[in-house]
Enzyme design. Structure first.
Site, short mmCIF file in Angstrom:
data_model
loop_
_atom_site.label_atom_id
_atom_site.label_comp_id
_atom_site.label_asym_id
_atom_site.label_seq_id
_atom_site.Cartn_x
_atom_site.Cartn_y
_atom_site.Cartn_z
N HIS A 281 0.83 -1.22 0.00
CA HIS A 281 0.00 0.00 0.00
C HIS A 281 0.85 1.25 0.00
CE1 HIS A 281 1.03 -0.55 4.22
NE2 HIS A 281 0.72 0.73 4.44
N ASP B 288 0.38 4.78 2.10
CA ASP B 288 -0.43 5.09 3.28
C ASP B 288 -1.66 5.94 2.96
OD1 ASP B 288 1.05 3.70 5.20
OD2 ASP B 288 2.53 5.32 5.32
N HIS C 216 4.77 0.27 0.25
CA HIS C 216 5.48 -0.55 1.23
C HIS C 216 4.58 -1.66 1.76
CE1 HIS C 216 3.50 2.61 3.52
NE2 HIS C 216 3.50 1.81 4.57
N ARG D 270 4.71 6.28 14.69
CA ARG D 270 4.66 6.74 13.32
C ARG D 270 4.09 8.15 13.27
NH1 ARG D 270 1.01 3.92 8.51
NH2 ARG D 270 -0.01 5.91 8.28
C1 SIN Z 1 2.89 0.88 7.96
O1 SIN Z 1 2.32 0.56 6.93
O2 SIN Z 1 2.88 2.03 8.39
C2 SIN Z 1 3.64 -0.15 8.75
C3 SIN Z 1 5.04 -0.28 8.34
C4 SIN Z 1 5.79 -1.21 9.25
O3 SIN Z 1 5.29 -1.53 10.34
O4 SIN Z 1 6.91 -1.59 8.90
#
Ligand code: SIN
Length: 278
Positions: free
Chosen positions: A104, A106, A254, A269
């Site tokens: 995805h 984000d 990612h 985050r």
């Molecule tokens: C995310 O998609 O923000 C998670 C990324 C991660 O936990 O490595």
């Protein structure tokens, strides 16, 4: 390795994308010169991995994020107590899901989806819990000119109810507090800073193409999902404690790998708001 006068050291991670950044301590305020070098590296490499870090106090993590723009509020995710700007990533033995398990970009379902995301991990499993990133400029560049012509001008539909509904209820997020945005974005977007074109669809949020039947959209989207997830455009990052990854959602996707259950992985985050994709 390049060393900038600000002290920032930049080492390419792979020919595909990414750079390792050292020579800066993110648990302290950073200088304008350091910021400028980080900002340029972010545009050049799409994903930065800051190594040799200490745990960043939440206030400074937020301040670092704000240097790149206004912060983005997640429509559904659990936040850190006292810090609504921070999304806590946490998976452990009782978790039913881990975050970001499918490819995805984000919150691409937002009208103004995030420009970038900064994640620092403070608890890591002994092995596993890597994150993969994929270069959406490279995926676009590899398409034939004929196919690029077909895609140019198409508008993709991004939805989130199927993802966010009930997703975080076991983490104390009440269902009447969440939002489930939907948005329509160009299937090929132009990065507002680099001017480069990137594919902007992903299998988590993109559910169709405007004006096309389900079957017509599926044939294009399934081809693009598989194409964008090809190993040639990917890297896989193995975290060390307190590493901070900063990725550009406008040109990279990612995927977090949940291969460490029943072990724990936890971090914070901060997400920066982007503009309307064009
Ligand atoms: C995310 O998609 O923000 C998670 C990324 C991660 O936990 O490595």
């Amino acid at each position: 390795m390049i060393e900038r006068p600000s002290g920032i050291k930049i080492e390419k991670f792979s020919p595909t994308l990414g750079a390792i950044i050292t020579g800066v301590d993110l648990s302290q305020k950073i200088s304008d010169a350091q910021f400028n070098d980080i900002n340029q590296a972010f545009l050049d490499y799409q994903v930065l991995f800051f190594k040799d870090q200490k745990e960043i106090p939440p206030e400074l993590h937020i301040e670092f994020g704000k240097k790149f723009g206004e912060l983005h509020s997640h429509p559904a995710a659990p936040t850190m107590e006292g810090y609504p700007e921070i999304f806590e990533i946490h998976a452990h033995k009782d978790s039913k899901i881990a975050n970001g398990e499918f490819w995805h970009s984000d919150v691409s379902c937002d009208k103004e989806p995030p420009l970038g995301t900064m994640l620092q991990l403070h608890i890591l499993p002994e092995t596993g819990g890597d994150t993969m990133f994929s270069n959406m400029y490279a995926a676009y560049d590899e398409l034939s000119n004929k196919y690029k012509e077909i895609l140019d001008g198409l508008i993709a539909i991004h939805e989130s109810e199927h993802i966010y509904k009930g997703r975080y209820s076991d983490r104390g997020v009440s269902e009447d507090k969440i939002e489930t945005p939907t948005a329509k974005h160009p299937l090929i977007r132009t990065h507002p800073k680099t001017g480069k074109k990137a594919i902007y669809v992903n299998r988590t949020f993109t559910t169709g193409i405007d004006g096309m039947s389900k079957e017509e959209s599926s044939s294009i989207l399934n081809f693009l999902f598989n194409h964008c997830e090809h190993v040639n455009y990917q890297i896989r990052y193995r975290w060390s404690l307190n590493d901070l990854a900063f990725w550009d959602n406008r040109c990279a996707m990612h995927r977090a790998i949940w291969d460490y259950w029943p072990n724990e992985r936890k971090g914070r985050r901060v997400t920066i708001k982007g503009d309307i994709p064009k």
